[in-house]
Design a protein around this motif. Structure first.
Motif, mmCIF file in Angstrom:
data_model
loop_
_atom_site.group_PDB
_atom_site.id
_atom_site.type_symbol
_atom_site.label_atom_id
_atom_site.label_comp_id
_atom_site.label_asym_id
_atom_site.label_seq_id
_atom_site.Cartn_x
_atom_site.Cartn_y
_atom_site.Cartn_z
ATOM 1 N N GLY A 1 0.745 -1.231 -0.087
ATOM 2 C CA GLY A 1 0.186 -0.267 -0.117
ATOM 3 C C GLY A 1 0.817 1.349 0.009
ATOM 4 N N VAL A 2 2.259 1.050 -0.124
ATOM 5 C CA VAL A 2 3.051 2.303 -0.305
ATOM 6 C C VAL A 2 3.104 2.918 -1.735
ATOM 7 N N LYS A 3 2.834 4.281 -1.799
ATOM 8 C CA LYS A 3 2.949 4.881 -3.103
ATOM 9 C C LYS A 3 3.942 5.944 -3.081
ATOM 10 N N VAL A 4 4.689 5.707 -4.104
ATOM 11 C CA VAL A 4 6.081 6.746 -4.232
ATOM 12 C C VAL A 4 6.182 7.284 -5.550
ATOM 13 N N ALA A 5 6.412 8.730 -5.555
ATOM 14 C CA ALA A 5 7.064 9.140 -6.733
ATOM 15 C C ALA A 5 8.346 9.863 -6.527
ATOM 16 N N LEU A 6 9.064 9.690 -7.423
ATOM 17 C CA LEU A 6 10.796 10.168 -7.301
ATOM 18 C C LEU A 6 10.980 11.514 -8.250
ATOM 19 N N PHE A 7 11.744 12.296 -7.385
ATOM 20 C CA PHE A 7 12.282 13.452 -8.070
ATOM 21 C C PHE A 7 13.561 13.809 -7.679
ATOM 22 N N GLY A 8 14.338 14.743 -8.578
ATOM 23 C CA GLY A 8 15.667 14.929 -7.927
ATOM 24 C C GLY A 8 16.273 15.978 -8.884
ATOM 25 N N ALA A 9 17.709 16.616 -8.659
ATOM 26 C CA ALA A 9 18.265 17.632 -9.631
ATOM 27 C C ALA A 9 19.393 16.743 -10.086
ATOM 28 N N GLY A 10 20.058 17.247 -10.915
ATOM 29 C CA GLY A 10 21.194 16.651 -11.566
ATOM 30 C C GLY A 10 22.056 17.361 -12.575
ATOM 31 N N ASP A 11 22.945 16.658 -13.197
ATOM 32 C CA ASP A 11 23.703 17.582 -14.277
ATOM 33 C C ASP A 11 23.650 16.898 -15.698
ATOM 34 N N TRP A 12 23.043 17.799 -16.487
ATOM 35 C CA TRP A 12 22.689 17.313 -17.867
ATOM 36 C C TRP A 12 23.756 17.215 -18.768
ATOM 37 N N SER A 13 25.082 17.375 -18.182
ATOM 38 C CA SER A 13 26.168 17.196 -19.077
ATOM 39 C C SER A 13 26.769 15.864 -18.793
ATOM 40 N N GLN A 14 26.286 14.980 -17.754
ATOM 41 C CA GLN A 14 26.380 13.711 -17.323
ATOM 42 C C GLN A 14 26.088 12.752 -18.583
ATOM 43 N N PRO A 15 26.521 11.524 -18.755
ATOM 44 C CA PRO A 15 26.117 10.604 -19.735
ATOM 45 C C PRO A 15 24.595 10.067 -19.189
ATOM 46 N N ARG A 16 24.481 9.838 -18.064
ATOM 47 C CA ARG A 16 23.020 9.415 -17.601
ATOM 48 C C ARG A 16 22.511 10.442 -16.219
ATOM 49 N N PRO A 17 22.198 11.447 -16.875
ATOM 50 C CA PRO A 17 21.589 12.680 -15.486
ATOM 51 C C PRO A 17 20.790 11.829 -14.594
ATOM 52 N N CYS A 18 21.016 12.404 -13.311
ATOM 53 C CA CYS A 18 20.204 11.863 -12.163
ATOM 54 C C CYS A 18 19.930 10.555 -12.203
ATOM 55 N N GLY A 19 21.099 9.594 -12.063
ATOM 56 C CA GLY A 19 21.031 8.111 -12.360
ATOM 57 C C GLY A 19 20.704 7.803 -11.116
ATOM 58 N N ALA A 20 20.681 8.453 -9.812
ATOM 59 C CA ALA A 20 20.514 7.785 -8.395
ATOM 60 C C ALA A 20 18.696 7.782 -8.537
ATOM 61 N N ILE A 21 18.115 8.442 -8.898
ATOM 62 C CA ILE A 21 16.533 8.255 -9.000
ATOM 63 C C ILE A 21 16.326 7.162 -9.719
ATOM 64 N N ASP A 22 16.941 6.737 -10.936
ATOM 65 C CA ASP A 22 16.648 5.395 -11.516
ATOM 66 C C ASP A 22 17.006 4.229 -10.453
ATOM 67 N N ILE A 23 18.133 4.388 -9.726
ATOM 68 C CA ILE A 23 18.386 3.429 -8.938
ATOM 69 C C ILE A 23 17.661 3.190 -7.861
ATOM 70 N N VAL A 24 17.032 3.978 -7.204
ATOM 71 C CA VAL A 24 16.045 3.850 -6.250
ATOM 72 C C VAL A 24 14.820 3.439 -6.572
ATOM 73 N N SER A 25 14.160 3.905 -7.844
ATOM 74 C CA SER A 25 12.862 3.600 -8.396
ATOM 75 C C SER A 25 13.134 2.116 -8.756
ATOM 76 N N ASN A 26 14.059 1.522 -9.176
ATOM 77 C CA ASN A 26 14.161 0.227 -9.865
ATOM 78 C C ASN A 26 14.237 -0.747 -8.349
ATOM 79 N N LYS A 27 14.902 -0.100 -7.307
ATOM 80 C CA LYS A 27 15.024 -0.966 -6.235
ATOM 81 C C LYS A 27 13.437 -1.077 -5.520
#
Ligand SMILES: Cc1cc2nc3c(=O)[nH]c(=O)nc-3n(C[C@H](O)[C@H](O)[C@H](O)COP(=O)(O)O)c2cc1C
Length: 183
Positions: free
Chosen positions: A81-107
């Motif tokens: 029953g836990v519903k979550v939405a993820l957000f965050g800031a990153g650097d668009w010059s990086q190959p995969r900006p805001c990668g930490a969000i995807d790591i937590v989302s997938n986990k």
């Protein structure tokens, strides 16, 4: 609706996003609690109808160190029953900006949490009006995803009755729906 916003931020960009989301949620009548992620336990999310989790990204798609404990706890938490939405800031010059969000989302998905399919990633250089607009839009969409239909209908109904602008409409609706009361 009870909304939780947990975030980590070093230079303030993710924190600004959290504040923008908080302001939006409060403007539409939600009860909002905001905390830094390193001060909460994952099971806290169970007390809320919807949680926003915000993270910056560090060093080639690394999790911020303040989020490590939260991340480690995910496997032991009860995701029911836990519903979550993820957000965050990153650097668009990086190959995969805001990668930490995807790591937590997938986990979180793999642990069984209900994770909103859209994530909000904003460049560290984004101008304030753009950031605010994107945060508000994301907050609205996440809220409508996270709201149970019946609860949301009840919430709108309560707001209508308490708002002088809609009192006559609410009165007429009440009369019209006498045979079908809103429960
Ligand atoms: C040493 C360092 C490494 C970074 N590594 C990444 C990265 O791998 N990916 C990314 O998207 N952003 C990276 N960034 C950018 C930050 O995520 C960005 O500045 C973000 O706005 C920081 O969020 P905060 O203001 O909430 O602390 C890095 C920044 C620094 C200083």
């Amino acid at each position: 609706m009870r909304v939780f916003i947990g975030y980590v931020s070093l230079s303030g960009n993710t924190e600004k996003m959290a504040v923008n989301i908080k302001n939006r949620m409060m403007a539409v009548g939600c009860e909002v609690y905001m905390e830094r992620l390193d001060t909460v336990e994952v099971d806290t999310l169970k007390d809320f109808d919807l949680s926003f989790i915000g993270l910056y990204t560090w060093d080639q798609e690394e999790l911020p160190y303040e989020a490590n404990e939260f991340y480690e706890e995910l496997v032991q938490a009860d995701p029911q029953g836990v519903k979550v939405a993820l957000f965050g800031a990153g650097d668009w010059s990086q190959p995969r900006p805001c990668g930490a969000i995807d790591i937590v989302s997938n986990k979180m998905k793999s642990c069984g949490f209900a994770v909103y399919d859209r994530v909000l990633k904003i460049d560290q250089e984004a101008p304030a009006p753009d950031r605010i607009r994107q945060c508000e839009d994301f907050a609205d969409r996440a809220l409508s995803w996270g709201s149970k239909r019946k609860k949301w209908r009840f919430f709108i109904w309560n707001r209508m009755q308490n708002n002088p602008k809609y009192q006559r409409t609410a009165y007429l609706l009440r009369r019209a729906l006498d045979d079908y009361p809103i429960k």
